[in-house]
Design an enzyme around this catalytic site. Structure first.
Site, mmCIF file in Angstrom:
data_model
loop_
_atom_site.group_PDB
_atom_site.id
_atom_site.type_symbol
_atom_site.label_atom_id
_atom_site.label_comp_id
_atom_site.label_asym_id
_atom_site.label_seq_id
_atom_site.Cartn_x
_atom_site.Cartn_y
_atom_site.Cartn_z
ATOM 1 N N GLY A 97 3.228 -11.384 14.173
ATOM 2 C CA GLY A 97 3.337 -10.007 14.621
ATOM 3 C C GLY A 97 3.936 -9.769 15.983
ATOM 4 O O GLY A 97 3.602 -8.776 16.626
ATOM 5 N N GLU A 152 -4.242 -9.053 12.978
ATOM 6 C CA GLU A 152 -3.976 -7.793 12.259
ATOM 7 C C GLU A 152 -2.544 -7.722 11.752
ATOM 8 O O GLU A 152 -2.270 -7.109 10.713
ATOM 9 C CB GLU A 152 -4.296 -6.591 13.167
ATOM 10 C CG GLU A 152 -3.203 -6.143 14.113
ATOM 11 C CD GLU A 152 -2.822 -7.155 15.180
ATOM 12 O OE1 GLU A 152 -1.653 -7.130 15.613
ATOM 13 O OE2 GLU A 152 -3.680 -7.957 15.584
ATOM 14 N N ASP A 153 -1.605 -8.354 12.472
ATOM 15 C CA ASP A 153 -0.205 -8.322 12.057
ATOM 16 C C ASP A 153 -0.020 -8.988 10.696
ATOM 17 O O ASP A 153 0.603 -8.433 9.794
ATOM 18 C CB ASP A 153 0.661 -9.002 13.109
ATOM 19 C CG ASP A 153 0.028 -10.286 13.645
ATOM 20 O OD1 ASP A 153 -0.816 -10.882 12.947
ATOM 21 O OD2 ASP A 153 0.372 -10.703 14.755
ATOM 22 N N ASN A 154 -0.592 -10.179 10.543
ATOM 23 C CA ASN A 154 -0.486 -10.893 9.284
ATOM 24 C C ASN A 154 -1.189 -10.141 8.157
ATOM 25 O O ASN A 154 -0.697 -10.093 7.022
ATOM 26 C CB ASN A 154 -1.064 -12.301 9.437
ATOM 27 C CG ASN A 154 -0.810 -13.167 8.218
ATOM 28 O OD1 ASN A 154 -1.521 -13.086 7.225
ATOM 29 N ND2 ASN A 154 0.193 -14.019 8.295
ATOM 30 N N ALA A 181 0.877 -7.101 6.955
ATOM 31 C CA ALA A 181 1.959 -7.565 6.084
ATOM 32 C C ALA A 181 1.416 -7.999 4.724
ATOM 33 O O ALA A 181 2.010 -7.693 3.681
ATOM 34 C CB ALA A 181 2.706 -8.704 6.757
#
Length: 459
Positions: free
Chosen positions: A227, A271-273, A276
């Site tokens: 992210g 949270e980024d992963n 996605a």
């Protein structure tokens, strides 16, 4: 069957499996190298860079303190060659040290629409998400570009990324090809510090990590996103909640509005992963890598900082993708060389030293080729030996760091201690009692030592 005969069959099977595994990993490495050459050695200018109109984009930059290279990182956002974007900077506290830099840049670029949002909204334990919530809700555009404060972007990055997000599918692609929901960028590190941890992190991100990241996203059997720099649509994010349960087309996952969108991901550390993955699994959409890199400024990192950073993310991955994490040590150069040398010795009587002499120079040459593709030039001669020593240290340290990471569930991120839970969720950890007797008693009573996070039930 005698024990000796049975042992021979087992060794034969293991040796054959070892050679197959070695060939598979070499195929993945060469795929990453080849795609890096094709995608990153030529970065054409997007037509959107000179267009009079284009889809609006809200650039969200969460800030906390004086990160390395902060002024240049943030200034690169103002310099994007794109006709329609706004920048929203987020800080949790009104005395944050990043604010003077932000205000100076806003004054320097009066023609760029840029604002500062001060104050976080607690929706979970992830401080980055808490910092972004107000900016997320104030953003004027559906397309969001979430960009970490330690990332510097090329002026053409936004235009090319919107091309990848909104443009037509590649020529010759299947008519059933899913549309793109996330455009992300390969992190490419540059270290201004000569500390050993900084150099090892730089060598890792720019070679092995980049190679595997590109290859995995080319095969695209599952979501794999870092992210540092991600573009996605808020309208898509508002339909998911992180449960990874597929939803019907045109509908949302069955949870209240407050438990969908970005607030739903405050319970995750990565949270980024998870965002996605949610867009991939819940909506059935895909990801794409643009031909740009996310230039990641590596700060003053000691060897210990590097080790615990890797420990943190291995522990996070273990709770998100257990099978891939268990296989991870067998994808590293040192373990692969051992597997190959033992297998070839058993099958073909090849002396191990021959395998090792061939393995490491070839593996390194692929890594350096990936570096050249991403950087746009070969490894500079001035820092060659320092980089190569850092690369070797990274390879040697990979297995000990992995073993250390597999024993424990706690991680430290930005000075806070967390306990990893299932599916990558976390909760804040508090100091344990100082008395060994009290620890024993409380443990016997199964008392939790953790603060509960803000509950966000998922239906």
């Amino acid at each position: 069957m005698t024990a000796g005969r049975y042992g021979d069959i087992v060794l034969l099977g293991l040796s054959v499996a070892g050679i197959i595994w070695y060939a598979v990993l070499w195929s993945i490495s060469l795929l990453g190298c080849w795609i890096a050459r094709r995608r990153y050695r030529l970065r054409p200018r997007s037509p959107l860079a000179t267009a009079t109109s284009a889809p609006g984009v809200s650039i969200l930059r969460p800030l906390k303190g004086l990160d390395t290279n902060l002024y240049e990182n943030l200034e690169s956002t103002f310099q994007q060659e794109y006709p329609n974007f706004e920048i929203i900077f987020s800080v949790a506290e009104e005395n944050d040290q990043a604010l003077p830099i932000v205000r100076d840049l806003i004054s320097k670029y009066p023609n760029v629409k840029a604002t500062v949002v001060i104050g976080e909204e607690i929706v979970g334990v992830n401080p980055k998400v808490n910092n972004l919530i107000r900016s997320y809700r104030l953003a004027a555009n559906d397309i969001l570009w979430v960009l970490d404060s330690n990332v510097m972007a090329h002026p053409g990055t936004l235009a090319r990324s919107v091309d990848a997000l909104e443009g037509p599918p590649p020529p010759g692609s299947s008519p059933t090809l899913r549309r793109v929901a996330v455009v992300h960028h390969v992190p490419f590190a540059f270290a201004n510090e000569s500390r050993i941890g900084s150099r090892i992190e730089e060598a890792f991100l720019n070679t092995n990590h980049a190679k595997m990241y590109i290859a995995i996203n080319t095969v695209a059997v599952d979501s794999c996103v870092v992210g540092k720099s991600n573009l996605y649509r808020r309208s898509d994010l508002e339909r998911v909640n992180g449960s990874l349960k597929p939803v019907c087309p045109g509908r949302t996952n069955l949870s209240s509005p407050n438990h969908r969108g970005l607030p739903a991901f405050g319970r995750f550390l990565a949270e980024d992963n998870m965002i996605a993955s949610a867009l991939w699994h819940e909506l059935g959409l895909r990801h794409d890598l643009s031909c740009d890199i996310a230039r990641n400024a590596v700060g003053n990192m000691s060897l210990g900082d590097y080790v615990w950073r890797r420990v943190r993310w291995i522990r996070v991955r273990r709770h998100m993708v257990l099978t891939a994490t268990l296989l991870e040590p067998f994808t590293e150069a040192v373990m692969l060389s051992v597997i190959a040398s033992l297998s070839l010795r058993y099958l073909f009587a090849v002396p191990p030293w021959i395998t090792l002499i061939l393995h490491y120079p070839l593996w390194l040459s692929v890594d350096l080729d990936v570096y050249a593709s991403l950087a746009g030039h070969p490894l500079p001669a001035a820092g060659r030996w320092e980089f190569l020593l850092a690369w070797a240290a990274r390879e040697v340290l990979a297995l000990p760091i992995y073993i250390l990471a597999m024993f424990g569930d706690e991680v430290i991120w930005r000075g806070n201690r967390y306990q990893m839970l299932r599916n990558g969720e976390v909760r804040r950890a508090v100091p344990r009692p100082s008395s060994w007797f009290r620890r024993f008693v409380l443990l016997w009573k199964q008392t939790e030592y953790y603060e509960p996070m803000n509950e966000m039930p998922i239906d």
